[in-house]
Structures are given as structure tokens and as C-alpha cells.
Design a protein around this motif. Sequence first.
Motif, PDB file in Angstrom:
ATOM      1  N   ARG A   6       0.830  -1.203   0.000  1.00 18.66           N
ATOM      2  CA  ARG A   6       0.000   0.000   0.000  1.00 18.66           C
ATOM      3  C   ARG A   6       0.862   1.249   0.000  1.00 18.66           C
ATOM      4  O   ARG A   6       0.533   2.255  -0.627  1.00 18.66           O
ATOM      5  N   ASP A  69      -8.162  -1.797  11.787  1.00 20.56           N
ATOM      6  CA  ASP A  69      -9.296  -1.537  10.905  1.00 20.56           C
ATOM      7  C   ASP A  69      -9.782  -0.111  11.128  1.00 20.56           C
ATOM      8  O   ASP A  69      -9.200   0.657  11.907  1.00 20.56           O
ATOM      9  N   GLN A  93      -8.089   7.869   4.087  1.00 19.43           N
ATOM     10  CA  GLN A  93      -8.482   7.540   2.716  1.00 19.43           C
ATOM     11  C   GLN A  93      -7.382   6.772   2.001  1.00 19.43           C
ATOM     12  O   GLN A  93      -7.662   5.838   1.253  1.00 19.43           O
ATOM     13  N   PHE A  96      -7.317   3.066   3.438  1.00 22.74           N
ATOM     14  CA  PHE A  96      -8.437   2.201   3.068  1.00 22.74           C
ATOM     15  C   PHE A  96      -8.862   2.437   1.624  1.00 22.74           C
ATOM     16  O   PHE A  96     -10.048   2.390   1.300  1.00 22.74           O
ATOM     17  N   SER A  97      -7.919   2.705   0.774  1.00 23.05           N
ATOM     18  CA  SER A  97      -8.163   2.835  -0.662  1.00 23.05           C
ATOM     19  C   SER A  97      -7.157   1.979  -1.407  1.00 23.05           C
ATOM     20  O   SER A  97      -6.032   1.764  -0.945  1.00 23.05           O
ATOM     21  N   ARG A  98      -7.557   1.526  -2.546  1.00 18.59           N
ATOM     22  CA  ARG A  98      -6.670   0.720  -3.373  1.00 18.59           C
ATOM     23  C   ARG A  98      -6.977   0.995  -4.841  1.00 18.59           C
ATOM     24  O   ARG A  98      -8.126   0.942  -5.264  1.00 18.59           O
ATOM     25  N   GLN A 101      -9.756   3.460  -5.702  1.00 15.81           N
ATOM     26  CA  GLN A 101     -11.114   3.172  -5.268  1.00 15.81           C
ATOM     27  C   GLN A 101     -11.123   3.029  -3.749  1.00 15.81           C
ATOM     28  O   GLN A 101     -10.314   2.283  -3.184  1.00 15.81           O
ATOM     29  N   TYR A 102     -12.014   3.760  -3.086  1.00 22.92           N
ATOM     30  CA  TYR A 102     -12.060   3.695  -1.638  1.00 22.92           C
ATOM     31  C   TYR A 102     -12.810   2.455  -1.176  1.00 22.92           C
ATOM     32  O   TYR A 102     -13.668   1.916  -1.882  1.00 22.92           O
ATOM     33  N   ASP A 103     -12.470   1.990   0.009  1.00 30.62           N
ATOM     34  CA  ASP A 103     -13.128   0.840   0.607  1.00 30.62           C
ATOM     35  C   ASP A 103     -14.547   1.224   1.009  1.00 30.62           C
ATOM     36  O   ASP A 103     -14.810   2.335   1.463  1.00 30.62           O
ATOM     37  N   ALA A 104     -15.479   0.297   0.851  1.00 35.61           N
ATOM     38  CA  ALA A 104     -16.880   0.581   1.180  1.00 35.61           C
ATOM     39  C   ALA A 104     -17.069   0.863   2.661  1.00 35.61           C
ATOM     40  O   ALA A 104     -18.056   1.477   3.053  1.00 35.61           O
ATOM     41  N   ILE A 105     -16.104   0.456   3.483  1.00 37.82           N
ATOM     42  CA  ILE A 105     -16.229   0.703   4.911  1.00 37.82           C
ATOM     43  C   ILE A 105     -16.145   2.181   5.243  1.00 37.82           C
ATOM     44  O   ILE A 105     -16.645   2.640   6.269  1.00 37.82           O
ATOM     45  N   TRP A 133     -15.154   9.241  -1.716  1.00 39.66           N
ATOM     46  CA  TRP A 133     -15.588   9.136  -0.331  1.00 39.66           C
ATOM     47  C   TRP A 133     -16.300  10.436   0.037  1.00 39.66           C
ATOM     48  O   TRP A 133     -15.682  11.472   0.227  1.00 39.66           O
TER      49      TRP A 133
END
Length: 356
Positions: A6, A69, A93, A96-98, A101-105, A133
Motif C-alpha cells: 500500500r 481496521d 483515505q 483504506f483505498s486501493r 477506489q475507496y473501501d466501502a467501509i 468518499w
Amino acid sequence: MLSFERREAATAHNASSPRSPPGYELRKWLRSRSKARQSPAQNGPHGATTSGLLSLPVELQFMITSHLDLAETVALRRVCRLYRHVITADIVQAQFSRYGQYDAILQGCCSECLTTPGLDRLILDVTREHDAWRSICFRCWRTQLTPDYQRKHGPLLELANGEYGYICHFCAWPVCGGDGQEGSQELLHAPCRVKRYLATITWFVMAILQVGLGVLALVLAVTQYRKVPTVLIPTCIDFGLSIVALALFIIRTCAHDEQKYTYALAAELMMTVVRIPPVCYTARETVNTPNVTFMSKFALGIFLLNLVFRFVDTVGYTLLYFGYDPRSMFIAGLSLRKKMVYMLCTFVVWCAFIPN
């Protein structure tokens, strides 16, 4: 905070940006705090350093926080002043992005203050990109609310849980619940509905009082100062202007077009200013009458009270014309001084028009 892959992806993504990668800022703050905590003044009696996460080497802190988390990251930010400054919205951001695209969480976390009040207490900011986001809590949303920002959201507010809400017409805070159909239904919070009724009743009382003062001033001028044209003529002029101002008020309240509303408000403000000189002149001439009786003193009090209302209406319409929002006193986080100023301005505005 970021794993190796990451961190490499974030570094490659921000290569063209002049800002440093998020991991660099975290390591910089951790190193500075670790050096401060390792000073002799904070060491134990046997030279041992203090215990806790901040006493660990920077690399270990970075490795530990990278496995947290979202809930644990937010909790760490709340309990530690250092991490509150280090863990920003950009850091979260990036973690928790990859691949952009950000994570839905992240949908359950406010993108401004990083709080997690629940999906039913988060609004999707329509001013941001659809795939970004864009969750924002009620408090942050209300703080940055402006008339233009409100027009972009429209009458409906899309919540993070998929439901819809409305903007309260009294305090401008969100009202949860709705079927997703845009309509003209005015929804208010239960306490706001009572407050609006009280404000509207107060306005009607003030309006009736002003109309009564105008009629009483005309009656006094006709009966007591019939032979004094310097009192009779200005009073008749003021009464005639009050009828015109009432017509402009009806036009403004019935106008649905924003431009028409602005023109009617400007004309009403001008009419209010024009009504001040006749009232001032009438009050002055009442004092200059040769025989000062009880009725002349009573008439002077009526004219002066009418003059006070004219000034209050002028200030209220001026604030309204230049874009003051009477709901500003309901913004969260205001200082006591600013809240008192907003309450005074709102009261003056509400004396001039019915709150909508």
C-alpha cells in the motif's frame, strides 16, 4: 500505517503531487514524539522509558497501526492527541483505498471529522464525485451549509444507509425519513415546529401592533393636528407608504421566482427607508407645537414608537437583502459571543418578515 504494498501504491500515486506521502508525515510525527518521550525527565527511576504504544520504535508503531481496521483507527485517534493530529482524512483515505477506489467501509465514517455516528446519521455529499468518499456527518454538513450548497442538495438529502431525509425549514438541520420523492411538503423537527409557530405568532403580533400604530397616528393627526399641516401631511404620507409596503410584502411572500423575490425585497427595503423621514419630521413637529398637552405627549410617544419600528424593519430587511440566513444561530460549535450576535440579528430579521 500502510503495508509495504500500500505504501508503494500510495507513493506511485502521489509521485506527481508536491505533497509528501501519508506515511512520511506519520513517521515524522512519531519520531519527534518518540525523541521527546525518551528525554531523561520522562524516564523512570532506573532509566527505563515510559510504557505504551508511543514508547515503541517508530517502525513498530507504524507496523502496528497499519493492521488496524477503521473502527480501531478512529478509536486510536480519539484517545491519543498525537494520533489525532497525525491520522487525518487523507491518511485514512489512503489507508483504506486501493487503485484509486475507496473501501466501502469508509461510507460509515465522516470524511471531515472522522467520526462514525452510524449510516443513518451520515449524508452523501452530492457536490463530490459519485465514486469518491463523500459521507459527511450532520454536524459538519450543517457547519458548511450555505444557500448555494443547499440548492445543490435540493429538497432531498440522500443518507449513507440508502434512505432519504429533508432539510428542516426552521433550523436547517437534516430531518431523517422520507420516501425519496421530491415534493413541497415542509418537514420540521417536532421542537422546531413549535418554535416556528411561536415565531410566526410573534411576527403577527408585531405586524398588528405596527399597523395599529399607523392607524392610531393617522387618527391623532386628523383629530388633534388637523390645522397643523406639518404634522398631518407627513402622517398621511407615511400611512400611504405603509399600504404600498404591505402590497410589496404580499408580492414577495407569493413569489416563487428567486429574481422576483429579490426585486420585491429590494423595493420593500427602499420603501421602509423612505418611510423614516416623514415619521421623524412628524415627531419633531409634535414637540414644536406651542401648547403641550397630554394628547400631544401621547401623540409624540406614538410617533416615536412608530419610528423605532421603522428602524428595526430597516435593519431587518437590510440583513435579509444582503444574504443573512436567520438560521445561522442554529449552527453547531458557535462561541457564546457569536451565538448572541446571531440571535439578535435573527430576532431583528424575524420582526421584519415571517420566518420560512
